[in-house]
Write a protein that holds these residues in place. Structure first.
Motif, PDB file in Angstrom:
ATOM      1  N   GLU A 178      40.555  38.523  43.315  1.00  0.00           N
ATOM      2  CA  GLU A 178      39.268  38.619  43.716  1.00  0.00           C
ATOM      3  C   GLU A 178      38.415  39.431  42.373  1.00  0.00           C
ATOM      4  OE1 GLU A 178      39.526  39.714  48.368  1.00  0.00           O
ATOM      5  OE2 GLU A 178      40.457  41.361  46.824  1.00  0.00           O
ATOM      6  N   LYS A 179      39.087  39.466  41.124  1.00  0.00           N
ATOM      7  CA  LYS A 179      38.482  39.818  39.976  1.00  0.00           C
ATOM      8  C   LYS A 179      37.059  39.405  39.755  1.00  0.00           C
ATOM      9  CE  LYS A 179      39.176  39.967  35.004  1.00  0.00           C
ATOM     10  NZ  LYS A 179      40.038  39.708  33.738  1.00  0.00           N
ATOM     11  N   CYS A 180      36.264  40.101  39.539  1.00  0.00           N
ATOM     12  CA  CYS A 180      34.686  39.792  39.282  1.00  0.00           C
ATOM     13  C   CYS A 180      33.959  39.006  40.245  1.00  0.00           C
ATOM     14  CB  CYS A 180      34.585  38.929  38.010  1.00  0.00           C
ATOM     15  SG  CYS A 180      33.530  39.643  36.530  1.00  0.00           S
ATOM     16  N   GLY A 181      34.480  39.327  41.727  1.00  0.00           N
ATOM     17  CA  GLY A 181      33.944  38.785  42.790  1.00  0.00           C
ATOM     18  C   GLY A 181      33.284  39.791  43.721  1.00  0.00           C
ATOM     19  N   VAL A 182      32.943  39.232  44.770  1.00  0.00           N
ATOM     20  CA  VAL A 182      32.408  40.099  45.981  1.00  0.00           C
ATOM     21  C   VAL A 182      33.048  39.627  47.248  1.00  0.00           C
ATOM     22  CG1 VAL A 182      30.388  40.682  44.660  1.00  0.00           C
ATOM     23  CG2 VAL A 182      30.345  38.794  46.330  1.00  0.00           C
ATOM     24  N   PRO A 183      32.777  40.732  48.180  1.00  0.00           N
ATOM     25  CA  PRO A 183      33.370  39.986  49.689  1.00  0.00           C
ATOM     26  C   PRO A 183      32.555  39.022  50.261  1.00  0.00           C
ATOM     27  CG  PRO A 183      33.223  42.661  49.294  1.00  0.00           C
ATOM     28  CD  PRO A 183      32.542  41.902  48.114  1.00  0.00           C
ATOM     29  N   PHE A 184      33.020  38.294  50.938  1.00  0.00           N
ATOM     30  CA  PHE A 184      32.399  37.055  51.500  1.00  0.00           C
ATOM     31  C   PHE A 184      31.057  37.433  52.145  1.00  0.00           C
ATOM     32  CE2 PHE A 184      34.666  38.663  55.227  1.00  0.00           C
ATOM     33  CZ  PHE A 184      33.972  38.537  56.366  1.00  0.00           C
ATOM     34  N   SER A 185      30.925  38.859  52.664  1.00  0.00           N
ATOM     35  CA  SER A 185      29.563  39.137  53.379  1.00  0.00           C
ATOM     36  C   SER A 185      28.502  39.320  52.426  1.00  0.00           C
ATOM     37  CB  SER A 185      30.070  40.515  54.144  1.00  0.00           C
ATOM     38  OG  SER A 185      30.648  41.623  52.921  1.00  0.00           O
ATOM     39  N   VAL A 195      33.025  27.425  59.939  1.00  0.00           N
ATOM     40  CA  VAL A 195      33.950  28.183  59.377  1.00  0.00           C
ATOM     41  C   VAL A 195      33.598  29.032  58.348  1.00  0.00           C
ATOM     42  CG1 VAL A 195      36.505  28.611  59.043  1.00  0.00           C
ATOM     43  CG2 VAL A 195      35.812  26.674  60.737  1.00  0.00           C
ATOM     44  N   ILE A 196      33.701  30.592  58.407  1.00  0.00           N
ATOM     45  CA  ILE A 196      33.248  31.242  57.393  1.00  0.00           C
ATOM     46  C   ILE A 196      34.308  31.085  56.187  1.00  0.00           C
ATOM     47  CG2 ILE A 196      33.102  33.678  56.459  1.00  0.00           C
ATOM     48  CD1 ILE A 196      32.196  34.202  59.360  1.00  0.00           C
ATOM     49  N   ASN A 197      33.665  30.781  55.042  1.00  0.00           N
ATOM     50  CA  ASN A 197      34.452  30.548  53.749  1.00  0.00           C
ATOM     51  C   ASN A 197      34.569  32.077  53.153  1.00  0.00           C
ATOM     52  OD1 ASN A 197      35.711  29.976  51.324  1.00  0.00           O
ATOM     53  ND2 ASN A 197      34.002  29.127  50.259  1.00  0.00           N
ATOM     54  N   THR A 198      35.811  32.538  53.444  1.00  0.00           N
ATOM     55  CA  THR A 198      36.152  34.089  52.883  1.00  0.00           C
ATOM     56  C   THR A 198      36.490  34.231  51.497  1.00  0.00           C
ATOM     57  OG1 THR A 198      38.619  33.561  53.615  1.00  0.00           O
ATOM     58  CG2 THR A 198      37.008  34.792  55.276  1.00  0.00           C
ATOM     59  N   GLN A 199      36.408  33.099  50.770  1.00  0.00           N
ATOM     60  CA  GLN A 199      36.644  32.891  49.222  1.00  0.00           C
ATOM     61  C   GLN A 199      35.515  32.545  48.641  1.00  0.00           C
ATOM     62  OE1 GLN A 199      39.939  30.328  48.236  1.00  0.00           O
ATOM     63  NE2 GLN A 199      41.415  31.572  49.737  1.00  0.00           N
ATOM     64  N   CYS A 200      34.261  32.706  49.474  1.00  0.00           N
ATOM     65  CA  CYS A 200      33.057  32.118  48.776  1.00  0.00           C
ATOM     66  C   CYS A 200      32.411  33.112  47.316  1.00  0.00           C
ATOM     67  CB  CYS A 200      31.870  32.123  49.692  1.00  0.00           C
ATOM     68  SG  CYS A 200      31.686  33.687  50.422  1.00  0.00           S
ATOM     69  N   GLY A 201      33.278  34.431  47.477  1.00  0.00           N
ATOM     70  CA  GLY A 201      32.576  35.263  46.484  1.00  0.00           C
ATOM     71  C   GLY A 201      33.392  35.393  45.446  1.00  0.00           C
ATOM     72  N   TYR A 202      34.728  34.635  45.288  1.00  0.00           N
ATOM     73  CA  TYR A 202      35.354  34.825  44.224  1.00  0.00           C
ATOM     74  C   TYR A 202      34.648  34.204  43.028  1.00  0.00           C
ATOM     75  CZ  TYR A 202      39.579  35.155  47.125  1.00  0.00           C
ATOM     76  OH  TYR A 202      40.504  35.699  47.768  1.00  0.00           O
ATOM     77  N   ASP A 203      34.966  35.228  41.973  1.00  0.00           N
ATOM     78  CA  ASP A 203      34.560  34.833  40.481  1.00  0.00           C
ATOM     79  C   ASP A 203      32.963  34.764  40.356  1.00  0.00           C
ATOM     80  OD1 ASP A 203      37.279  34.808  39.546  1.00  0.00           O
ATOM     81  OD2 ASP A 203      37.286  32.614  40.031  1.00  0.00           O
ATOM     82  N   VAL A 204      32.293  35.244  41.228  1.00  0.00           N
ATOM     83  CA  VAL A 204      30.772  34.823  41.290  1.00  0.00           C
ATOM     84  C   VAL A 204      30.125  35.641  40.168  1.00  0.00           C
ATOM     85  CG1 VAL A 204      30.314  36.490  43.196  1.00  0.00           C
ATOM     86  CG2 VAL A 204      28.662  34.362  42.748  1.00  0.00           C
ATOM     87  N   ARG A 205      30.538  36.875  40.036  1.00  0.00           N
ATOM     88  CA  ARG A 205      29.922  37.794  39.246  1.00  0.00           C
ATOM     89  C   ARG A 205      30.038  37.665  37.656  1.00  0.00           C
ATOM     90  NH1 ARG A 205      31.050  42.808  38.995  1.00  0.00           N
ATOM     91  NH2 ARG A 205      32.874  43.000  40.527  1.00  0.00           N
TER      92      ARG A 205
END
Length: 268
Positions: A178-185, A195-205
């Motif tokens: 989850e480094k450099c990411g944020v929670p799915f919320s 279906v909620i993609n709980t990995q949508c925040g991975y690497d986003v930052r």
């Protein structure tokens, strides 16, 4: 025996049973809140290890249920038994306790209006402190996720606040996926996804600021909360005034019942 009947003071049955009926509902709600809080703690193993209460670095939402339930239980019990048994001590306790709560609410409202910047700083500190403990408690995690989803926000003042969490920070030494990411919320919702993609925040930052806006909400929860208050000021004010009037009404009824009881006893 004289045919004359002595007509003295009487305790108002309407007031007595209105206070009793209202407070028994209040008392049962308090029991329900306490039950939910204790059940949640039991599920997390807190009751079997009391010392774990202090282990959580952030805010445990269970405290909301326990404190609210405790206050409702005490108030409901005092008002219910005080009215039913015509116990002036319990009725006076009910009035004073309710008066103290009303005074604290009034004081909190005045301070919040007077020291807006200080309140904002404290809210920022509170949110960031809970961001650090995001993975430590499932109830806290759900509360943060709900807040970010409801207000379309991320972090206290922005997504970079998630650098405070050991799982989401962007440091080179962070081994988390989850480094450099944020929670799915924090993610913007795609209406086409069921279906909620709980990995949508991975690497986003790790992306540029412009690219981030495509994937996540970039506004912080503190400014979004301020905006929500401004947009719903009439509703919020109406709720506070309604609660205040209800408390004043309860205090007046209890005091009226106390006066009736004392007048009846004085006429004996």
């Amino acid at each position: 025996m004289s045919g004359k009947q002595f007509k003295g003071h009487e305790v108002s049955c309407c007031i007595k049973y209105f206070i009793f009926g209202f407070n028994i509902i209040f008392w049962l709600l308090g029991v329900a809140f306490l039950g939910i809080g204790l059940w949640a703690w039991n599920e997390k193993g807190v009751l079997s290890n009391i010392s774990s209460i202090t282990d959580l670095g952030g805010f445990d939402p269970v405290w909301l249920f326990l404190v609210t339930g405790g206050v409702m239980f005490i108030l409901g019990f005092a008002g219910c038994i005080g009215a039913l048994r015509e116990n002036t001590f319990l009725l006076k306790f009910f009035s004073v306790f309710l008066g103290i709560i009303f005074f604290l609410e009034l004081t909190a409202g005045v301070l919040a209006f007077t020291f807006k910047d200080w309140i904002k700083d404290q809210l920022n500190f509170f949110i960031n402190n809970n961001i650090r403990a995001y993975r430590d408690d499932i109830d806290l995690q759900n509360l943060i996720d709900f807040t970010q989803e409801y207000w379309d926000c991320c972090g206290a003042f922005g997504a970079d606040d998630w650098n405070l969490n050991i799982y989401f920070n962007c440091t080179d030494t962070n081994p988390s996926r989850e480094k450099c990411g944020v929670p799915f919320s924090c993610c913007t919702k795609d209406p086409a996804e069921d279906v909620i993609n709980t990995q949508c925040g991975y690497d986003v930052r790790a992306k540029t600021d412009v690219e981030q806006k495509t994937y996540i909400h970039v506004k912080g929860c503190v400014p979004q909360f301020e905006k929500w208050l401004q947009d719903n000021l009439t509703l919020v004010a109406g709720i506070f005034i309604g609660v205040a009037l209800l408390q004043i009404f309860g205090i007046c009824l209890a005091q009226n019942l106390v006066s009736d009881i004392e007048a009846v006893r004085a006429s004996w």
